[in-house]
Design a protein around this motif. Sequence first.
Motif, PDB file in Angstrom:
ATOM      1  N   VAL A  74      42.566  40.113  37.634  1.00 33.05           N
ATOM      2  CA  VAL A  74      42.577  39.726  39.053  1.00 33.05           C
ATOM      3  C   VAL A  74      43.870  39.010  39.443  1.00 33.05           C
ATOM      4  O   VAL A  74      44.541  38.414  38.607  1.00 33.05           O
ATOM      5  CB  VAL A  74      41.392  38.781  39.395  1.00 33.05           C
ATOM      6  N   ASP A  75      44.161  39.104  40.727  1.00 28.83           N
ATOM      7  CA  ASP A  75      45.167  38.248  41.355  1.00 28.83           C
ATOM      8  C   ASP A  75      44.387  37.405  42.345  1.00 28.83           C
ATOM      9  O   ASP A  75      43.552  37.938  43.074  1.00 28.83           O
ATOM     10  CB  ASP A  75      46.184  39.082  42.142  1.00 28.83           C
ATOM     11  N   ILE A  76      44.639  36.127  42.357  1.00 32.92           N
ATOM     12  CA  ILE A  76      43.997  35.272  43.361  1.00 32.92           C
ATOM     13  C   ILE A  76      45.090  34.495  44.080  1.00 32.92           C
ATOM     14  O   ILE A  76      45.890  33.806  43.443  1.00 32.92           O
ATOM     15  CB  ILE A  76      42.960  34.314  42.739  1.00 32.92           C
ATOM     16  N   VAL A  77      45.134  34.682  45.384  1.00 30.14           N
ATOM     17  CA  VAL A  77      46.171  34.059  46.189  1.00 30.14           C
ATOM     18  C   VAL A  77      45.510  33.182  47.241  1.00 30.14           C
ATOM     19  O   VAL A  77      44.582  33.620  47.916  1.00 30.14           O
ATOM     20  CB  VAL A  77      47.034  35.129  46.901  1.00 30.14           C
ATOM     21  N   GLU A  78      45.994  31.982  47.343  1.00 33.28           N
ATOM     22  CA  GLU A  78      45.479  31.108  48.394  1.00 33.28           C
ATOM     23  C   GLU A  78      46.472  31.064  49.538  1.00 33.28           C
ATOM     24  O   GLU A  78      47.649  30.759  49.339  1.00 33.28           O
ATOM     25  CB  GLU A  78      45.219  29.696  47.840  1.00 33.28           C
ATOM     26  N   TYR A 137      49.688  31.106  44.182  1.00 37.74           N
ATOM     27  CA  TYR A 137      48.969  31.988  43.258  1.00 37.74           C
ATOM     28  C   TYR A 137      48.079  31.165  42.354  1.00 37.74           C
ATOM     29  O   TYR A 137      48.546  30.262  41.679  1.00 37.74           O
ATOM     30  CB  TYR A 137      49.951  32.796  42.417  1.00 37.74           C
ATOM     31  N   HIS A 138      46.805  31.482  42.328  1.00 35.70           N
ATOM     32  CA  HIS A 138      45.904  30.851  41.369  1.00 35.70           C
ATOM     33  C   HIS A 138      45.909  31.648  40.067  1.00 35.70           C
ATOM     34  O   HIS A 138      45.875  31.097  38.986  1.00 35.70           O
ATOM     35  CB  HIS A 138      44.483  30.794  41.938  1.00 35.70           C
ATOM     36  N   ARG A 139      45.932  32.969  40.225  1.00 37.00           N
ATOM     37  CA  ARG A 139      45.996  33.838  39.059  1.00 37.00           C
ATOM     38  C   ARG A 139      46.827  35.057  39.392  1.00 37.00           C
ATOM     39  O   ARG A 139      46.770  35.569  40.507  1.00 37.00           O
ATOM     40  CB  ARG A 139      44.593  34.329  38.661  1.00 37.00           C
ATOM     41  N   ARG A 140      47.534  35.516  38.403  1.00 37.49           N
ATOM     42  CA  ARG A 140      48.292  36.749  38.574  1.00 37.49           C
ATOM     43  C   ARG A 140      48.212  37.531  37.272  1.00 37.49           C
ATOM     44  O   ARG A 140      49.019  37.366  36.371  1.00 37.49           O
ATOM     45  CB  ARG A 140      49.735  36.417  38.922  1.00 37.49           C
TER      46      ARG A 140
END
Lengths: 148, 135
Positions: B32-36, A94-97
């Motif tokens: 936002v959610d950002i998932v790699e 997760y980079h941002r949640r």
Amino acid sequence: MFWMDRFGTLRTGLNPWIDTFYMQDRMDNLLSRFSTAASQGFPSVNVWTNEEKALVTTELPGIEPDAIEISIVGKTLTIRGSRDPEKVEDNVSYHRRERWYGKFTKTLEMPFPVNSAKVDAKFNRGILSIMLPRLEADKPKKISVKVE
Amino acid sequence: MTEKAKNLPKKESESTDVVEKTRSARIYKPNVDIVERDGDIVLTADMPGVDEKSVDINLEKNILSIYGKVDLSTPDDVRLVYSEYGIGDYQRSFTLSGEIDKDKIKATLKNGVLKLILPKAEPLKAKKITVEAGE
């Protein structure tokens, strides 16, 4: 505190409307410390009215319309629902949640008793709009003055 | 699942841009959610009021910009008596690290949620240099 008066102009100061709603929120917040069933004030709502009806709008992005439950008892409107978190797969980071998830219950007191049989709810682009007609018996009656 | 949704107020965008938008709407920063993942990066943004026609996504160099235009018209036979949230457009930009295959970006929008799939570019094949023994 800003509010619109009945002529549509922006006013500041105490507003009986806001007090009613705020009180509800405060009550809910107070209750939530003791009970898990109380509202936390989520989701945020906007309320629009005229003499015949009230329109409540709220932003619920990503919810399926059939996962929203609306109930009316007298003057009280309750909106319930939930949004599940995204499934977390393996090998992801997760980079941002920042997005919300979980259950919510919102309770609002309407300024008049509602005709619950004629409530109409729409869900469009993640925005829920609930139209609540005032109970016929509660509508103001016009009394014509006769000249004798 | 018993976790309760938290009340997060909408955040107005703190844009330091000198260039202003001509439209005088408030601008919010979507959550936002950002998932790699192994092969891609998935960005999910809450943009209630936006549909597939009113969203604009741009990738220039490594800056990904999202802009969502919201219909600001208000119902005309009723008046606003109580307001907990503001209405305005959405805007947010990100600097993407790593190489993204720009041609394969996929975007979907459903129920006010934007989902962007940004595939990573094929990694350049490592070139092995064999060293021959000198004579």
